[in-house]
Structures are given as C-alpha cells and as structure tokens.
Design a protein around this motif. Structure first.
Motif, short mmCIF file in Angstrom:
data_model
loop_
_atom_site.label_atom_id
_atom_site.label_comp_id
_atom_site.label_asym_id
_atom_site.label_seq_id
_atom_site.Cartn_x
_atom_site.Cartn_y
_atom_site.Cartn_z
N GLN A 93 -3.08 -6.83 -4.61
CA GLN A 93 -2.01 -6.97 -3.62
C GLN A 93 -0.66 -7.16 -4.29
OE1 GLN A 93 -3.61 -10.25 -1.36
NE2 GLN A 93 -4.62 -8.90 0.13
N ALA A 94 -0.66 -7.90 -5.39
CA ALA A 94 0.59 -8.18 -6.09
C ALA A 94 1.12 -6.93 -6.80
CB ALA A 94 0.37 -9.31 -7.10
N ALA A 95 0.20 -6.02 -7.16
CA ALA A 95 0.60 -4.82 -7.89
C ALA A 95 1.44 -3.88 -7.02
CB ALA A 95 -0.64 -4.09 -8.42
N GLY A 96 1.20 -3.95 -5.70
CA GLY A 96 1.97 -3.10 -4.81
C GLY A 96 1.43 -1.68 -4.75
N GLU A 97 1.91 -0.91 -3.82
CA GLU A 97 1.40 0.44 -3.59
C GLU A 97 1.88 1.45 -4.63
OE1 GLU A 97 2.42 1.57 0.33
OE2 GLU A 97 1.14 0.07 1.30
N GLY A 98 2.96 1.14 -5.31
CA GLY A 98 3.53 2.12 -6.23
C GLY A 98 2.83 2.20 -7.58
N ARG A 99 1.90 1.28 -7.86
CA ARG A 99 1.27 1.27 -9.18
C ARG A 99 0.03 2.15 -9.21
NH1 ARG A 99 -1.31 -3.81 -12.52
NH2 ARG A 99 -0.59 -3.16 -14.59
N ALA A 100 -0.19 2.84 -10.34
CA ALA A 100 -1.35 3.73 -10.48
C ALA A 100 -2.64 2.91 -10.44
CB ALA A 100 -1.25 4.51 -11.78
N TRP A 101 -3.68 3.46 -9.75
CA TRP A 101 -4.95 2.75 -9.61
C TRP A 101 -5.63 2.52 -10.97
CZ3 TRP A 101 -7.83 -0.64 -7.70
CH2 TRP A 101 -9.21 -0.66 -7.96
N ASP A 102 -5.59 3.53 -11.84
CA ASP A 102 -6.24 3.37 -13.15
C ASP A 102 -5.67 2.18 -13.91
OD1 ASP A 102 -7.82 5.51 -12.62
OD2 ASP A 102 -6.67 6.93 -13.84
#
Length: 293
Positions: A93-102
């Motif tokens: 959740q803290a990573a946000g939507e803009g960060r790559a899943w890998d």
C-alpha cells in the motif's frame, strides 16, 4: 570452559554439574553427537529424562535452547517460517500504484518480512544453540521429510529467498516416545540412544541430588517401591519427575518410611489413573517381590 565437550569424562562432569546424572551410554552418545556433529535421536518411554537431557546439554554447553514441541498437524508455517502478511500488505500500500510490481515483489519477500519459527531460528543465530525437536513421533511422514534437509545439511530452502545455511551448527536432540515407527531416512541421519528408567542406584542418586533433604534410607525405599510399580501393567508408569514429587510429598507430610497407610494417602502423586491406583495399592499391601527390583 569451551562449548564443545572435550571427551567422555568432561561430558559426564559437565552434565553432572548442571544436575543431570547420565549413565555411561547416555554420556557416550551425548559426547559423540558433539564430536561428530550429528543429531541425537532419543527413544524411550515418557518420563525417563529425554527432554531433560536436551536442557542439560544446553546448560552444560552454555548454549541457547530452542524447542520445537511436535504435535499432530504441525506444519511448516509453525515449525520453519511464515511471511508477515500484514507487514507485506502495508508495504504494498505504501509503494503506491506507480511502482513496478517486480520491484515491490522483490522487496516484500526479503528477510525483513520473514517470521522465523524454531527450525529456522536454530540455524540462523550465530551463537551456540541446542535445538530440541520434542516428541517427533507425533508428526506425520511429510513433516519428517521436511526435517531431512535440516538434519543432514543444516540448511533450509525458501523458494522466494534461496538456501539459508546454518551460521552456527546447532546441537540437535530429537525425542520420541515410540508411539509410531520413524522413517529409516530420519534414523540414518541421527545417532540413536534408547533411554529407559534408571537402575536403582542411579535413580536413588537422582532423588538425593534433586531432593537433598530426603534421608538415604527413605530414598532407597522410595525408588524400590516405584520400580516395583513400574513392573505392573499400568496405563501410565511413574516417571522420574513423579518419583521426585513423591519424595517431596513424603517430606512435606513428615513421613520417613512408606507403609500401607502412607501409600494409601500419597500414591496419587505417582499414579494418575484410578485403575492404576487400585492396582498399586493392592500390590503394596503384600510384601514386595525382590525379583521385581
């Protein structure tokens, strides 16, 4: 004093110093396991001192004791490791939507998110450790297979992280009450020790060491009576710890000998089933049979 046993006399002396009186066979296997770096599989009836041996080895080696208590249904998550899902979710959740899943995936499957359980903990610490896997006969064959990698190579394979090898090889003691036959693969990885109830003189010495206030004559009578009870067909034979409890009970009540009346009022300290009590009281109402001692 080093953590490793220097030889058989050193093993005996150090176990005795921490309050464990080993027989020659117990001391020999304990020393060889340390010297050869192999786990010890201790089999025998309940209450003969199998778990206490692991505790004594830890105390004698000034090592940390890590205990895995086995039971039916024990799984990898409870014995080895599991992921901290709540913490992983917060990180996602803290990573946000803009960060790559890998990138996030690699992050949340790091050591920071790993909850170590006894088996992984024992090979992860860098200090002397005794790992007690208690009552291993209660787990199923699938769990036994999980133990094989740890007991042979002292390492664990975690799919997301790779292989975790022991920083400091633990001294391993497995105990079994022989409720089922263990696999040959497990036995092959261990030194084997069968532990039975001690002989009269050794149990008497244990009583006098653990309960020093007990007169020698009472200790002698006590262990002979307990030994004769163990020869009966009982649901549960008296353990060593129950012998000690009986000695403390007799002292607390001011008894210095065991007769029929004393037995009738205190035998429940060592016999825990009504059928066993009735059988024990009947047995003690007749003169003990010397051939049973």
């Amino acid at each position: 004093m080093g953590t490793e046993f220097a030889g058989l006399p050193d093993t005996e002396a150090r176990l005795e110093a921490v309050g464990y009186l080993p027989s020659t066979s117990i001391a020999t296997v304990t020393y060889l396991a340390d010297r050869l770096g192999k786990p010890v599989l201790v089999e025998g009836p309940a209450g003969v001192g199998k778990t206490e041996l692991a505790k004594a080895v830890a105390a004698a080696k000034d090592a940390r004791l890590i205990r895995l208590q086995c039971y039916e249904g024990l799984d990898e998550a409870k014995a080895l490791y599991e992921w901290n899902y709540s913490k992983q979710l917060l990180r996602i959740q803290a990573a946000g939507e803009g960060r790559a899943w890998d990138e996030t995936h690699d992050d949340i499957f790091g050591r920071e998110y790993l909850l170590t359980r006894p088996l992984l903990e024992a090979i992860s610490v860098d200090t002397p450790t005794v790992l007690l896997i208690d009552e291993v006969d209660k787990v199923d064959f699938e769990f036994e297979a999980l133990l094989l990698e740890i007991l042979s190579d002292f390492q664990v394979t975690i799919p997301e992280l790779g292989t975790v090898a022991a920083v400091h090889q633990p001294y391993v003691v497995l105990t079994s009450n022989s409720t089922r036959e263990l696999s040959e693969a497990l036995k092959r990885r261990c030194l084997y020790l069968h532990m039975d109830y001690p002989e009269i003189e050794r149990e008497k010495a244990i009583v006098m060491q653990k309960v020093p206030e007990v007169p020698e004559q009472l200790a002698e009578q006590l262990v002979r009576v307990v030994r004769s009870l163990r020869n009966l067909e009982l649901k549960k034979a008296p353990s060593i710890s129950e012998t000690l409890d009986w000695a403390r009970t007799l002292l607390a009540l001011g008894f210095d000998t065991i007769d029929a009346d004393v037995a009738a009022s205190t035998l429940n300290v060592v016999l825990k089933y009504q059928a066993d009590l009735e059988k024990g009281l009947k047995h003690l109402s007749v003169p003990p049979d010397p051939s049973l001692n």
